[in-house]
Motif scaffolding. Structure first.
Motif, PDB file in Angstrom:
ATOM      1  N   VAL A  66       0.853  -1.180   0.000  1.00 48.34           N
ATOM      2  CA  VAL A  66       0.000   0.000   0.000  1.00 48.34           C
ATOM      3  C   VAL A  66       0.892   1.234   0.000  1.00 48.34           C
ATOM      4  CG1 VAL A  66      -1.803   1.292   1.195  1.00 48.34           C
ATOM      5  CG2 VAL A  66      -1.829  -1.210   1.227  1.00 48.34           C
ATOM      6  N   VAL A  67       0.705   2.087  -0.978  1.00 49.13           N
ATOM      7  CA  VAL A  67       1.471   3.321  -1.103  1.00 49.13           C
ATOM      8  C   VAL A  67       0.553   4.486  -0.754  1.00 49.13           C
ATOM      9  CG1 VAL A  67       2.635   4.868  -2.722  1.00 49.13           C
ATOM     10  CG2 VAL A  67       3.037   2.405  -2.841  1.00 49.13           C
ATOM     11  N   SER A  68       1.017   5.381   0.077  1.00 45.89           N
ATOM     12  CA  SER A  68       0.225   6.537   0.493  1.00 45.89           C
ATOM     13  C   SER A  68       1.019   7.811   0.246  1.00 45.89           C
ATOM     14  CB  SER A  68      -0.145   6.421   1.968  1.00 45.89           C
ATOM     15  OG  SER A  68      -0.954   7.509   2.370  1.00 45.89           O
TER      16      SER A  68
ATOM     17  N   TYR B  19       5.229  14.302  -7.868  1.00 46.93           N
ATOM     18  CA  TYR B  19       6.604  13.797  -7.938  1.00 46.93           C
ATOM     19  C   TYR B  19       7.281  13.933  -6.579  1.00 46.93           C
ATOM     20  CZ  TYR B  19      11.439  13.434  -9.697  1.00 46.93           C
ATOM     21  OH  TYR B  19      12.745  13.071  -9.917  1.00 46.93           O
ATOM     22  N   GLU B  20       7.202  15.127  -5.989  1.00 45.39           N
ATOM     23  CA  GLU B  20       7.817  15.368  -4.688  1.00 45.39           C
ATOM     24  C   GLU B  20       7.136  14.549  -3.599  1.00 45.39           C
ATOM     25  OE1 GLU B  20      10.493  16.956  -4.201  1.00 45.39           O
ATOM     26  OE2 GLU B  20      10.750  17.959  -6.130  1.00 45.39           O
ATOM     27  N   ALA B  21       5.811  14.338  -3.727  1.00 44.84           N
ATOM     28  CA  ALA B  21       5.088  13.539  -2.741  1.00 44.84           C
ATOM     29  C   ALA B  21       5.602  12.107  -2.724  1.00 44.84           C
ATOM     30  CB  ALA B  21       3.594  13.570  -3.038  1.00 44.84           C
ATOM     31  N   ALA B  22       5.906  11.578  -3.893  1.00 41.42           N
ATOM     32  CA  ALA B  22       6.437  10.214  -3.974  1.00 41.42           C
ATOM     33  C   ALA B  22       7.805  10.127  -3.302  1.00 41.42           C
ATOM     34  CB  ALA B  22       6.519   9.774  -5.429  1.00 41.42           C
ATOM     35  N   LEU B  23       8.660  11.100  -3.574  1.00 38.03           N
ATOM     36  CA  LEU B  23       9.992  11.106  -2.958  1.00 38.03           C
ATOM     37  C   LEU B  23       9.879  11.218  -1.438  1.00 38.03           C
ATOM     38  CD1 LEU B  23      11.998  13.449  -5.373  1.00 38.03           C
ATOM     39  CD2 LEU B  23      12.127  10.962  -5.206  1.00 38.03           C
ATOM     40  N   ALA B  24       8.968  12.076  -0.961  1.00 40.99           N
ATOM     41  CA  ALA B  24       8.798  12.267   0.475  1.00 40.99           C
ATOM     42  C   ALA B  24       8.313  10.991   1.154  1.00 40.99           C
ATOM     43  CB  ALA B  24       7.820  13.407   0.739  1.00 40.99           C
ATOM     44  N   ALA B  25       7.575  10.158   0.428  1.00 41.36           N
ATOM     45  CA  ALA B  25       7.053   8.905   0.980  1.00 41.36           C
ATOM     46  C   ALA B  25       8.037   7.756   0.827  1.00 41.36           C
ATOM     47  CB  ALA B  25       5.733   8.549   0.301  1.00 41.36           C
ATOM     48  N   GLY B  26       9.219   8.038   0.268  1.00 41.27           N
ATOM     49  CA  GLY B  26      10.213   6.997   0.064  1.00 41.27           C
ATOM     50  C   GLY B  26       9.899   6.084  -1.095  1.00 41.27           C
ATOM     51  N   GLU B  27       9.083   6.566  -2.036  1.00 39.03           N
ATOM     52  CA  GLU B  27       8.685   5.770  -3.197  1.00 39.03           C
ATOM     53  C   GLU B  27       9.409   6.252  -4.446  1.00 39.03           C
ATOM     54  OE1 GLU B  27       6.753   3.147  -3.258  1.00 39.03           O
ATOM     55  OE2 GLU B  27       6.164   3.208  -1.158  1.00 39.03           O
TER      56      GLU B  27
ATOM     57  N   PRO C  67       9.438   7.901  -7.922  1.00 42.97           N
ATOM     58  CA  PRO C  67       8.512   8.874  -8.530  1.00 42.97           C
ATOM     59  C   PRO C  67       7.662   8.307  -9.649  1.00 42.97           C
ATOM     60  CG  PRO C  67      10.669   9.863  -8.183  1.00 42.97           C
ATOM     61  CD  PRO C  67      10.822   8.387  -7.903  1.00 42.97           C
ATOM     62  N   LEU C  68       8.041   7.143 -10.179  1.00 45.20           N
ATOM     63  CA  LEU C  68       7.234   6.529 -11.238  1.00 45.20           C
ATOM     64  C   LEU C  68       5.827   6.189 -10.759  1.00 45.20           C
ATOM     65  CD1 LEU C  68       9.785   4.149 -12.998  1.00 45.20           C
ATOM     66  CD2 LEU C  68       8.709   6.188 -13.951  1.00 45.20           C
ATOM     67  N   ILE C  69       5.614   6.117  -9.438  1.00 45.15           N
ATOM     68  CA  ILE C  69       4.270   5.838  -8.931  1.00 45.15           C
ATOM     69  C   ILE C  69       3.307   6.933  -9.364  1.00 45.15           C
ATOM     70  CG2 ILE C  69       4.618   6.981  -6.715  1.00 45.15           C
ATOM     71  CD1 ILE C  69       2.574   3.760  -7.406  1.00 45.15           C
ATOM     72  N   GLY C  70       3.827   8.152  -9.542  1.00 48.33           N
ATOM     73  CA  GLY C  70       2.989   9.240 -10.025  1.00 48.33           C
ATOM     74  C   GLY C  70       2.454   8.970 -11.412  1.00 48.33           C
ATOM     75  N   MET C  71       3.314   8.430 -12.279  1.00 44.57           N
ATOM     76  CA  MET C  71       2.887   8.094 -13.634  1.00 44.57           C
ATOM     77  C   MET C  71       1.887   6.947 -13.621  1.00 44.57           C
ATOM     78  SD  MET C  71       6.558   8.424 -15.607  1.00 44.57           S
ATOM     79  CE  MET C  71       5.830   8.285 -17.231  1.00 44.57           C
ATOM     80  N   VAL C  72       2.104   5.990 -12.714  1.00 45.88           N
ATOM     81  CA  VAL C  72       1.186   4.853 -12.602  1.00 45.88           C
ATOM     82  C   VAL C  72      -0.204   5.324 -12.194  1.00 45.88           C
ATOM     83  CG1 VAL C  72       0.728   2.729 -11.332  1.00 45.88           C
ATOM     84  CG2 VAL C  72       3.056   3.239 -12.073  1.00 45.88           C
ATOM     85  N   LEU C  73      -0.267   6.194 -11.181  1.00 48.68           N
ATOM     86  CA  LEU C  73      -1.559   6.702 -10.715  1.00 48.68           C
ATOM     87  C   LEU C  73      -2.216   7.591 -11.772  1.00 48.68           C
ATOM     88  CD1 LEU C  73      -0.686   7.522  -7.009  1.00 48.68           C
ATOM     89  CD2 LEU C  73      -2.241   5.760  -7.816  1.00 48.68           C
ATOM     90  N   ALA C  74      -1.412   8.396 -12.460  1.00 50.64           N
ATOM     91  CA  ALA C  74      -1.967   9.262 -13.495  1.00 50.64           C
ATOM     92  C   ALA C  74      -2.617   8.452 -14.610  1.00 50.64           C
ATOM     93  CB  ALA C  74      -0.871  10.162 -14.065  1.00 50.64           C
ATOM     94  N   ASP C  75      -2.046   7.293 -14.901  1.00 46.88           N
ATOM     95  CA  ASP C  75      -2.614   6.438 -15.935  1.00 46.88           C
ATOM     96  C   ASP C  75      -3.946   5.847 -15.475  1.00 46.88           C
ATOM     97  OD1 ASP C  75      -2.035   5.207 -18.598  1.00 46.88           O
ATOM     98  OD2 ASP C  75      -2.284   3.370 -17.449  1.00 46.88           O
ATOM     99  N   VAL C  76      -4.046   5.495 -14.206  1.00 46.52           N
ATOM    100  CA  VAL C  76      -5.272   4.907 -13.669  1.00 46.52           C
ATOM    101  C   VAL C  76      -6.409   5.927 -13.634  1.00 46.52           C
ATOM    102  CG1 VAL C  76      -6.325   3.947 -11.570  1.00 46.52           C
ATOM    103  CG2 VAL C  76      -4.065   3.160 -12.320  1.00 46.52           C
ATOM    104  N   PHE C  77      -6.084   7.173 -13.272  1.00 46.56           N
ATOM    105  CA  PHE C  77      -7.117   8.203 -13.106  1.00 46.56           C
ATOM    106  C   PHE C  77      -7.214   9.152 -14.301  1.00 46.56           C
ATOM    107  CE2 PHE C  77      -6.267   7.244  -8.542  1.00 46.56           C
ATOM    108  CZ  PHE C  77      -7.568   6.889  -8.182  1.00 46.56           C
TER     109      PHE C  77
ATOM    110  N   ASP D 256      -3.756  17.346  -1.296  1.00 52.25           N
ATOM    111  CA  ASP D 256      -4.408  16.186  -1.922  1.00 52.25           C
ATOM    112  C   ASP D 256      -3.731  14.904  -1.431  1.00 52.25           C
ATOM    113  OD1 ASP D 256      -5.885  18.029  -3.282  1.00 52.25           O
ATOM    114  OD2 ASP D 256      -5.215  17.441  -5.294  1.00 52.25           O
ATOM    115  N   ARG D 257      -4.512  13.821  -1.355  1.00 56.82           N
ATOM    116  CA  ARG D 257      -3.978  12.533  -0.904  1.00 56.82           C
ATOM    117  C   ARG D 257      -4.259  11.453  -1.945  1.00 56.82           C
ATOM    118  NH1 ARG D 257      -2.803  12.125   4.654  1.00 56.82           N
ATOM    119  NH2 ARG D 257      -3.334  14.006   5.857  1.00 56.82           N
ATOM    120  N   ALA D 258      -3.288  10.612  -2.164  1.00 52.27           N
ATOM    121  CA  ALA D 258      -3.445   9.486  -3.089  1.00 52.27           C
ATOM    122  C   ALA D 258      -3.008   8.215  -2.384  1.00 52.27           C
ATOM    123  CB  ALA D 258      -2.616   9.709  -4.348  1.00 52.27           C
ATOM    124  N   ARG D 259      -3.723   7.125  -2.644  1.00 53.49           N
ATOM    125  CA  ARG D 259      -3.363   5.822  -2.087  1.00 53.49           C
ATOM    126  C   ARG D 259      -3.495   4.776  -3.179  1.00 53.49           C
ATOM    127  NH1 ARG D 259      -7.398   7.722   1.489  1.00 53.49           N
ATOM    128  NH2 ARG D 259      -6.508   8.857   3.239  1.00 53.49           N
TER     129      ARG D 259
END
Length: 390
Positions: free
Chosen positions: A121-123, A131-139, A141-151, A165-168
């Motif tokens: 689970v990524v939060s 991009y910065e949110a992913a880095l701050a969560a220790g993830e 940054p490609l997770i941003g592209m993954v979520l953008a594709d889903v939504f 804003d929050r994404a999970r």
């Protein structure tokens, strides 16, 4: 004075001679593939004699496709007494080839690397950008592209993202020896945003084997048109400079301008047919698509067209049709995006396109049973965050 050791054998003393161990000289050479440099040339420039270059190339034939050699690929030569002993070629953490000495011959092979799949689970909480949110969560940054594709049907990640804003996501992660390699499938995701509200989707495999995303009630997450013409890339800057306020408008020039660096992927917002792919002067390099129900979209000031994009070609939703640029009468790098319906320009930002077909009622029970544990995982993150804030 150093005394020689003695060996007692059959009651007779023999003096054992002092023997110095022979030393073997090894040398290691690490290199990278340079532009316009075939592997054979790279080996020669690394100092490997021509006959040994031929040995490496022959050993890799049928094992490695030399056409897939890329700039930046790493290789290592291990020489023993000036002769080749070992060759290692690495493209990524899971793509590595070797040539080893086996007696009087050399054998090439692809290295077998164990890959483990985990579901995690990524939060993310946005403070400046996804991009910065992913880095701050220790993830990654490609997770941003993954979520953008889903939504992509509901959220424009260039315009709609706000601080707080929050994404999970419940997402597959592939690891090798504990090291992250890449993300796999997103199994469930939620987005709570100031400008877009609450979005929540789940991956479900249909009877024909094709996966799709659905809302919790079985409604499709997909729409005929995407929310944005820009495929989300690594947006690293903050809100203040991420999107130029002067360019964020819909005016008499009949379109929306997106400030985007040259080379940002532009994708088709819907299935369609290319009606124009040419330089139009003021509009620079332009692509226009004809869609169903009288809709047409145009994308201007492009740096270049996508592969196979020409008049008459069919394109699919989410297909990259071009790269953004600064061609034509343009004051800076950006994408001009226009939408027509029945020949008349309409505002792309206030269109409410219907969703595609929902799940058949016959599949709802199975769908709900499979997404229930995923929903619990998303909710568990929310509870954890709420507890942390107390």
């Amino acid at each position: 004075m150093r005394l020689a050791p003695v060996v007692l054998c059959l009651g007779v003393l023999f003096a054992a001679p002092l023997v110095e161990a022979a030393t073997t000289t090894y040398s290691v050479r690490n290199r990278r593939i340079e532009p316009n440099q075939p592997l054979a040339v790279a080996l020669q420039e690394a100092g490997l004699p021509p006959e040994q270059v031929s040995v490496v190339i022959s050993a890799l034939e049928g094992v490695f496709d030399f056409r897939k050699s890329r700039v930046g690929d790493q290789f290592r030569l291990v020489l023993r007494e000036g002769e080749l002993d070992f060759f290692d070629y690495r493209q990524s953490a899971v793509d590595e080839w070797q040539v080893r000495r086996d007696g009087d011959r050399f054998v090439g092979s692809k290295r077998s690397i164990e890959v483990e799949k985990q579901v995690a689970v990524v939060s993310l909480e946005v403070s400046s950008s996804l991009y910065e949110a992913a880095l701050a969560a220790g993830e990654d940054p490609l997770i941003g592209m993954v979520l953008a594709d889903v939504f992509a049907w509901d959220i424009d990640f260039y315009r709609d993202v706000r601080r707080g804003d929050r994404a999970r996501a419940v997402v597959e992660k592939f690891l090798s020896k504990g090291r992250f390699l890449r993300y796999g499938e997103v199994l469930a995701a939620s987005y709570q945003g100031e400008s877009v509200g609450q979005k929540r989707v789940f991956r479900y495999e249909l009877p024909d084997g094709k996966p799709s995303f659905f809302q919790e009630d079985g409604a499709s997450a997909r729409k005929a048109f995407l929310k944005s013409p820009l495929k989300y890339a690594h947006v690293t800057s903050t809100f203040g400079s991420r999107f130029h306020p002067v360019l964020q408008y819909v005016k008499a020039h009949n379109g929306v301008d997106y400030a985007a660096s040259v080379g940002t992927p532009v994708w088709a917002v819907a299935d369609g047919t290319v009606t124009l792919a040419a330089n139009t002067g003021a509009g620079g390099n332009t692509v226009c698509l004809r869609h169903s129900n009288g809709f047409e979209t145009c994308y201007l000031h492009l740096s270049r067209f996508g592969q196979g994009v020409r008049a008459g070609a069919r394109v699919s939703q989410k297909q990259v049709i071009a790269l953004s640029g600064n061609t034509g009468r343009s004051t800076g790098p950006h994408l001009h995006y226009a939408l027509k319906r029945n020949g008349h320009y309409v505002n792309p930002l206030n269109q409410n396109f219907p969703r595609t077909e929902p799940l058949p009622k016959s599949l709802l029970a199975d769908f709900r049973a499979k997404v229930a544990p995923l929903a619990q995982q998303l909710d568990a993150v929310s509870v954890a965050q709420a507890s942390a804030g107390d």
